[in-house]
Design a protein around this motif. Structure first.
Motif, short mmCIF file in Angstrom:
data_model
loop_
_atom_site.label_atom_id
_atom_site.label_comp_id
_atom_site.label_asym_id
_atom_site.label_seq_id
_atom_site.Cartn_x
_atom_site.Cartn_y
_atom_site.Cartn_z
N ILE A 46 -0.66 2.67 -0.57
CA ILE A 46 -0.51 1.50 0.32
C ILE A 46 -0.81 0.21 -0.45
O ILE A 46 -0.10 -0.80 -0.31
CB ILE A 46 -1.42 1.65 1.55
N ALA A 47 -1.83 0.24 -1.30
CA ALA A 47 -2.19 -0.95 -2.08
C ALA A 47 -1.07 -1.35 -3.02
O ALA A 47 -0.77 -2.55 -3.16
CB ALA A 47 -3.47 -0.69 -2.87
N THR A 48 -0.41 -0.38 -3.66
CA THR A 48 0.70 -0.74 -4.56
C THR A 48 1.85 -1.34 -3.77
O THR A 48 2.54 -2.25 -4.26
CB THR A 48 1.17 0.47 -5.38
N GLY A 49 2.07 -0.87 -2.54
CA GLY A 49 3.11 -1.47 -1.70
C GLY A 49 2.79 -2.91 -1.34
O GLY A 49 3.65 -3.79 -1.42
N PHE A 50 1.54 -3.15 -0.94
CA PHE A 50 1.13 -4.53 -0.63
C PHE A 50 1.20 -5.43 -1.85
O PHE A 50 1.62 -6.59 -1.76
CB PHE A 50 -0.28 -4.55 -0.04
N LEU A 51 0.78 -4.93 -2.99
CA LEU A 51 0.83 -5.75 -4.21
C LEU A 51 2.26 -6.07 -4.60
O LEU A 51 2.56 -7.17 -5.08
CB LEU A 51 0.09 -5.04 -5.34
N TRP A 111 4.79 -6.33 -2.51
CA TRP A 111 5.25 -7.32 -1.53
C TRP A 111 4.69 -8.71 -1.85
O TRP A 111 5.40 -9.71 -1.78
CB TRP A 111 4.84 -6.88 -0.12
N TRP A 112 3.43 -8.76 -2.20
CA TRP A 112 2.79 -10.03 -2.54
C TRP A 112 3.45 -10.66 -3.76
O TRP A 112 3.74 -11.86 -3.78
CB TRP A 112 1.30 -9.79 -2.79
N GLN A 113 3.71 -9.86 -4.80
CA GLN A 113 4.35 -10.40 -6.00
C GLN A 113 5.79 -10.84 -5.70
O GLN A 113 6.28 -11.81 -6.27
CB GLN A 113 4.33 -9.37 -7.14
N ASP A 136 6.90 -12.03 -2.81
CA ASP A 136 6.78 -13.34 -2.14
C ASP A 136 6.40 -14.43 -3.13
O ASP A 136 6.91 -15.55 -3.09
CB ASP A 136 5.74 -13.28 -1.02
N TRP A 150 5.05 -2.69 -9.48
CA TRP A 150 4.09 -2.09 -8.55
C TRP A 150 4.65 -0.89 -7.81
O TRP A 150 3.95 0.10 -7.63
CB TRP A 150 3.55 -3.14 -7.58
#
Length: 131
Positions: free
Chosen positions: A18-23, A25-27, A29, A47
């Motif tokens: 889940i953290a790699t997915g959020f990271l 998405w953040w990168q 954006d 990621w």
């Protein structure tokens, strides 16, 4: 798979995926903002690969546990008593010793620098063996 150790591992792997997915998405954006760069875009693509690696490692560990890979006995082939022919002796793999044989000594006349270095190493070995 439901021991406390495995429950902790499951939670860790799920959190990492889940953290790699959020990271990612953040990168992604961040790459599309005014201050974003191709480096952010590269991270956004990198990621998810880390996430795939995490999931693959999770599956690999589960399969290894279910197969009992850590408890499986290792088959050691029996050495042949006598080879039938000289060709059979050459085909048999040779075992190398764990510790190589000592190198031949070098005289100070041959290579003074190497002889001095060998004396230094021998002195260190003696000091290490003494205490």
């Amino acid at each position: 798979m439901l021991t406390p150790r495995w429950l902790l591992l499951h939670a860790l792997f799920v959190a990492a995926a889940i953290a790699t997915g959020f990271l990612a998405w953040w990168q992604w954006d961040r790459a599309h903002e005014a201050g974003g760069s191709f480096q952010n875009l590269g991270y956004a693509l990198q990621w998810p690969l880390f996430g795939v690696f995490t999931v693959c490692m999770w599956v690999w560990l589960i399969r290894m546990e279910l197969r009992g890979g850590h408890d499986a006995p290792v088959a050691v082939p029996e050495p042949a008593s006598e080879p039938e022919t000289p060709a059979a002796e050459d085909a048999r793999p040779r075992r190398r010793p764990l510790v190589p044989p000592p190198a031949s000594s070098v005289d100070a006349d041959e290579d003074p620098e190497l002889a001095e270095y060998n004396r230094y190493l021998a002195e260190l070995d003696r000091a290490d063996r003494q205490g």
